[in-house]
Design an enzyme around this catalytic site. Structure first.
Site, PDB file in Angstrom:
ATOM      1  CG  HIS A 120      -3.076   1.215  -2.632  1.00 53.98           C
ATOM      2  ND1 HIS A 120      -1.713   1.014  -2.561  1.00 53.98           N
ATOM      3  CD2 HIS A 120      -3.504   0.498  -3.709  1.00 53.98           C
ATOM      4  CE1 HIS A 120      -1.338   0.198  -3.541  1.00 53.98           C
ATOM      5  NE2 HIS A 120      -2.386  -0.122  -4.250  1.00 53.98           N
ATOM      6  CG  LEU A 137      -1.928  -1.147   1.315  1.00 53.34           C
ATOM      7  CD1 LEU A 137      -2.785  -0.989   2.576  1.00 53.34           C
ATOM      8  CD2 LEU A 137      -2.800  -1.239   0.071  1.00 53.34           C
ATOM      9  CG  HIS A 138       1.098   3.486  -3.177  1.00 54.77           C
ATOM     10  ND1 HIS A 138       0.085   4.247  -3.713  1.00 54.77           N
ATOM     11  CD2 HIS A 138       1.267   2.443  -4.031  1.00 54.77           C
ATOM     12  CE1 HIS A 138      -0.318   3.713  -4.836  1.00 54.77           C
ATOM     13  NE2 HIS A 138       0.362   2.601  -5.061  1.00 54.77           N
ATOM     14  CD  GLN A 185      -4.278  -8.456 -11.504  1.00 53.38           C
ATOM     15  OE1 GLN A 185      -5.338  -8.656 -10.917  1.00 53.38           O
ATOM     16  NE2 GLN A 185      -3.733  -7.246 -11.565  1.00 53.38           N
TER      17      GLN A 185
HETATM   18  P1  AMP Z   1      -3.123  -2.195  -7.165  1.00 54.53           P
HETATM   19  O1  AMP Z   1      -2.833  -2.569  -5.757  1.00 54.53           O
HETATM   20  O2  AMP Z   1      -1.944  -1.629  -7.883  1.00 54.53           O
HETATM   21  O3  AMP Z   1      -3.838  -3.278  -7.944  1.00 54.53           O
HETATM   22  O4  AMP Z   1      -4.149  -0.998  -7.095  1.00 54.53           O
HETATM   23  C1  AMP Z   1      -5.324  -1.090  -6.341  1.00 54.53           C
HETATM   24  C2  AMP Z   1      -6.179   0.122  -6.645  1.00 54.53           C
HETATM   25  O5  AMP Z   1      -5.464   1.296  -6.305  1.00 54.53           O
HETATM   26  C3  AMP Z   1      -6.545   0.240  -8.136  1.00 54.53           C
HETATM   27  O6  AMP Z   1      -7.880   0.681  -8.244  1.00 54.53           O
HETATM   28  C4  AMP Z   1      -5.583   1.281  -8.614  1.00 54.53           C
HETATM   29  O7  AMP Z   1      -6.028   1.986  -9.739  1.00 54.53           O
HETATM   30  C5  AMP Z   1      -5.485   2.176  -7.403  1.00 54.53           C
HETATM   31  N1  AMP Z   1      -4.255   2.986  -7.436  1.00 54.53           N
HETATM   32  C6  AMP Z   1      -2.991   2.529  -7.541  1.00 54.53           C
HETATM   33  N2  AMP Z   1      -2.121   3.565  -7.580  1.00 54.53           N
HETATM   34  C7  AMP Z   1      -2.865   4.688  -7.497  1.00 54.53           C
HETATM   35  C8  AMP Z   1      -2.570   6.088  -7.492  1.00 54.53           C
HETATM   36  N3  AMP Z   1      -1.325   6.547  -7.602  1.00 54.53           N
HETATM   37  N4  AMP Z   1      -3.594   6.966  -7.391  1.00 54.53           N
HETATM   38  C9  AMP Z   1      -4.881   6.519  -7.297  1.00 54.53           C
HETATM   39  N5  AMP Z   1      -5.221   5.227  -7.294  1.00 54.53           N
HETATM   40  C10 AMP Z   1      -4.244   4.318  -7.394  1.00 54.53           C
END
Ligand code: AMP
Length: 281
Positions: free
Chosen positions: A37, A33-34, A61
């Site tokens: 998220h 997480l960042h 995926q």
């Molecule tokens: P992930 O863990 O990369 O699959 O992302 C989970 C959710 O967080 C997805 O809906 C992403 O589009 C969203 N997300 C990831 N990075 C960002 C960001 N920098 N800004 C906004 N949403 C994000």
């Protein structure tokens, strides 16, 4: 914050809260997480009474040769961050629970996944649609929140929910960026400081198109050419695609006479990065 590790637990918890009249908000993630998220959590909190976050690195995926086994995982830190931001239920299932042996069903959204990232990641969107469908059925949210960072994914999920008549809202949240403009991503951990600097030209390229648009340039070919020039300024960036498309159908346009979306994917020393931005004439 309660931690649930099986689909049975999650389904039961979700049904109990729904019975108690709670509106459920859902934020699916792959962890690591960042802040990008966590702004999704904020958006979910605004729109619901109870926020469920899932952390599941979805094997279906990832293509062969992609980074499934190396994908960053740090559950302890994720727990702290999710709890600190007010997640109520953290759902962290195992692979065998989500994909029991014998499963045969995949979900395919056709047109929206043909272009852009589709050809570069065969099977990727099918894997995303399938896991999101499973998670929706397990969590049964009233609203699910996704980032515009993965714009093609967000568009695909909206379509899937519409086509399969799911009774829920999909909320998109603008991309959170580093002060340099670099879109926050779990995969940024793979980048060295030098690579992060090179990667700044990605957002600069998207902005260049918006600047030209403001100056009156409407032809896609000109906007794309100018943006690509900025993108490859750093010699280490290899372009996969840079396109300007209709924001809903993701089909190519010839001119930007109404709101559009610019999207790009590049490789930086082999590491794949994506970004996108609205283009408003
Ligand atoms: P992930 O863990 O990369 O699959 O992302 C989970 C959710 O967080 C997805 O809906 C992403 O589009 C969203 N997300 C990831 N990075 C960002 C960001 N920098 N800004 C906004 N949403 C994000």
């Amino acid at each position: 914050m309660e931690i649930l590790t099986t689909t049975a637990q999650m389904q039961q918890a979700s049904r109990q809260h729904r019975k108690a009249g709670k509106r459920i908000g859902f934020v699916p993630t792959m962890g690591a997480l960042h802040e990008g998220h966590l702004v999704l959590v904020d958006a979910a909190k605004e729109r619901s009474d109870l926020v469920v976050m899932s952390i599941f690195v979805n094997p279906s995926q990832f293509g062969p040769g992609e980074d499934f086994s190396q994908y960053p995982r740090d559950l302890e830190k994720d727990h702290r961050m999710a709890e600190g931001r007010g997640v109520d239920l953290l759902f962290h299932p195992g692979v065998e629970d989500v994909y029991p042996s014998g499963d045969q069903t995949m979900v395919v959204v056709t047109e929206l996944t043909r272009g852009l990232c589709g050809p570069f990641r065969p099977g990727h969107f099918r894997g995303v649609a399938t896991v999101v469908a499973k998670l929706f059925n397990i969590v049964e949210p009233d609203v699910a929140v996704f980032g515009e960072k993965d714009y093609q994914q967000l568009t695909m999920v909206r379509r899937m929910v519409h086509d399969l008549r799911w009774n829920m809202e999909i909320e998109g949240v603008p991309t959170l960026r580093e002060p340099s403009g670099l879109a926050m991503s779990s995969r940024n951990q793979y980048l060295s400081e030098g690579e992060k600097r090179d990667a700044e030209s990605i957002y600069a390229a998207l902005q260049e198109a918006q600047v030209l648009l403001k100056k009156g340039v409407r032809e896609i070919s000109q906007l794309v050419q100018a943006a690509k020039k900025v993108l490859v300024r750093s010699g280490s960036i290899q372009l996969e695609y840079l396109e300007i498309v209709d924001p809903t159908t993701l089909t190519p346009l010839e001119r930007v006479d109404r709101p559009a979306r610019i999207l790009t994917a590049v490789r930086l020393n082999g590491k794949r990065l994506i970004d996108n931005a609205p283009l408003i004439p």
